[in-house]
Design an enzyme around this catalytic site. Structure first.
Site, PDB file in Angstrom:
ATOM      1  N   SER A  46      18.164  34.431 -31.750  1.00  0.00           N
ATOM      2  CA  SER A  46      17.919  34.341 -30.302  1.00  0.00           C
ATOM      3  C   SER A  46      19.148  33.746 -29.612  1.00  0.00           C
ATOM      4  O   SER A  46      19.271  33.847 -28.390  1.00  0.00           O
ATOM      5  CB  SER A  46      16.681  33.486 -30.019  1.00  0.00           C
ATOM      6  N   GLU A 183       5.101  35.608 -35.510  1.00  0.00           N
ATOM      7  CA  GLU A 183       5.465  35.729 -34.098  1.00  0.00           C
ATOM      8  C   GLU A 183       4.514  36.649 -33.353  1.00  0.00           C
ATOM      9  O   GLU A 183       4.340  37.823 -33.707  1.00  0.00           O
ATOM     10  CB  GLU A 183       6.918  36.231 -33.940  1.00  0.00           C
TER      11      GLU A 183
HETATM   12  O1  KIV Z   1      15.638  33.829 -33.379  1.00  0.00           O
HETATM   13  C1  KIV Z   1      14.665  33.139 -33.073  1.00  0.00           C
HETATM   14  O2  KIV Z   1      14.716  32.269 -32.202  1.00  0.00           O
HETATM   15  C2  KIV Z   1      13.414  33.376 -33.784  1.00  0.00           C
HETATM   16  C3  KIV Z   1      12.196  32.688 -33.265  1.00  0.00           C
HETATM   17  C4  KIV Z   1      11.648  33.478 -32.147  1.00  0.00           C
HETATM   18  C5  KIV Z   1      11.207  32.428 -34.319  1.00  0.00           C
HETATM   19  O3  KIV Z   1      13.381  34.125 -34.710  1.00  0.00           O
END
Ligand code: KIV
Length: 279
Positions: A46, A183
């Protein structure tokens, strides 16, 4: 807080103690996460959207995750740090998966890696676990796939799709994953998985019956105008930061900043001497 270990997380599950996890991507926020006493940090892909300004996690590279993981582990010693394996960094072959996961551990300093996928990645999970790399699985909504044509919708809304997610969780647990992110799956699906697998389940948008929760830091802190419906903003940094910057801008323009408090002067008669020399 002592260093959090996988065995401590398993004991927490057994004792019914909830596990708190959040993403972090840099030194100062990792430091604050540690200060707040959370058990786990995810250096998530993310980072692509919330820090690097990409539209999706797809462009994020292993180099990006190594870079951000290094900063996080310098800031947080106690939390267990999990580094995300980015898009296509573990699909080509087991060797590719092991090589990239090893970089996240060896160069990045992560304690574990996370990868998205159900039973189709179970053999990859096993290959990593077999060489001693702790793996967190990630099922339900999988942003790497959603960004390339998958679905951003809640997962497991009917018994058949829910049962498939449960099967994935069991296969990943059997392959040796030490934990699994669920998720955006229905609360009922998450509850069944949490009851039947030994590993702790960490939910994001998957209801209260998981063994722990994870949120993207910028959603939790209210940095952006928009966040997923399931993410509760615990602060409004958007307003706090914008107000601070606006006040600073106005103070600079009106010469109110820097005031006397933030100014240093020469000692004694040095200023007079300087003026004589140059004035
Ligand atoms: O990349 C991320 O932040 C994630 C979370 C949404 C679990 O995979």
């Amino acid at each position: 807080m002592d260093k959090v270990t996988v065995s401590r997380l398993w004991k927490m599950k057994a004792a019914g103690e909830k596990i708190a996890m959040v993403t972090a991507y840099d030194y100062p926020t990792a430091m604050l996460v540690e200060r707040a006493g959370l058990e786990m940090i995810l250096v998530g892909d993310s980072v692509g959207m919330v820090v690097l300004g990409y539209e999706s996690p797809v462009p994020v590279t292993v180099d990006d995750i190594v870079h951000h993981t290094k900063a996080v582990v310098r800031g947080a010693k106690a939390p267990l740090v999990v580094a995300d394996m980015p898009f296509m960094s573990y699909h080509v072959s087991r060797e590719q998966a092991v090589t990239n996961a090893a970089r996240l551990i060896q160069e990045g300093g992560a304690d574990a890696v996370k990868l998205e996928g159900g039973k189709e990645v179970a053999s990859t999970v096993k290959a990593l676990v077999d060489v001693g790399i702790p793996v967190m699985a990630h099922i339900g909504l999988m942003p790497q796939r959603a960004s390339v044509g998958g679905s951003f919708k809640v997962q497991g809304t009917d018994a058949d799709t829910a049962a498939a997610i449960v099967e994935d969780a069991v296969a990943l647990g059997d392959a040796g994953a030490f934990s699994v992110v669920l998720e955006f799956v229905t609360a009922e699906t998450a509850e069944v998985i949490t009851q039947i697998v030994d590993m702790p389940t960490i939910g994001i948008g998957s209801g209260p019956n998981c063994d722990g929760q994870v949120l993207v830091l910028h959603d939790l802190l209210g940095v952006y105008d928009e966040a997923p419906s399931f993410a509760r903003p615990y602060a409004d940094l958007n307003t706090v930061i914008t107000e601070a910057l606006t006040e600073y801008r106005d103070d600079v323009r009106s010469a109110k900043y820097p005031s006397e408090k933030y100014t240093v002067h020469m000692e004694g008669t040095e200023a007079k001497k300087l003026k004589k020399k140059r004035g």
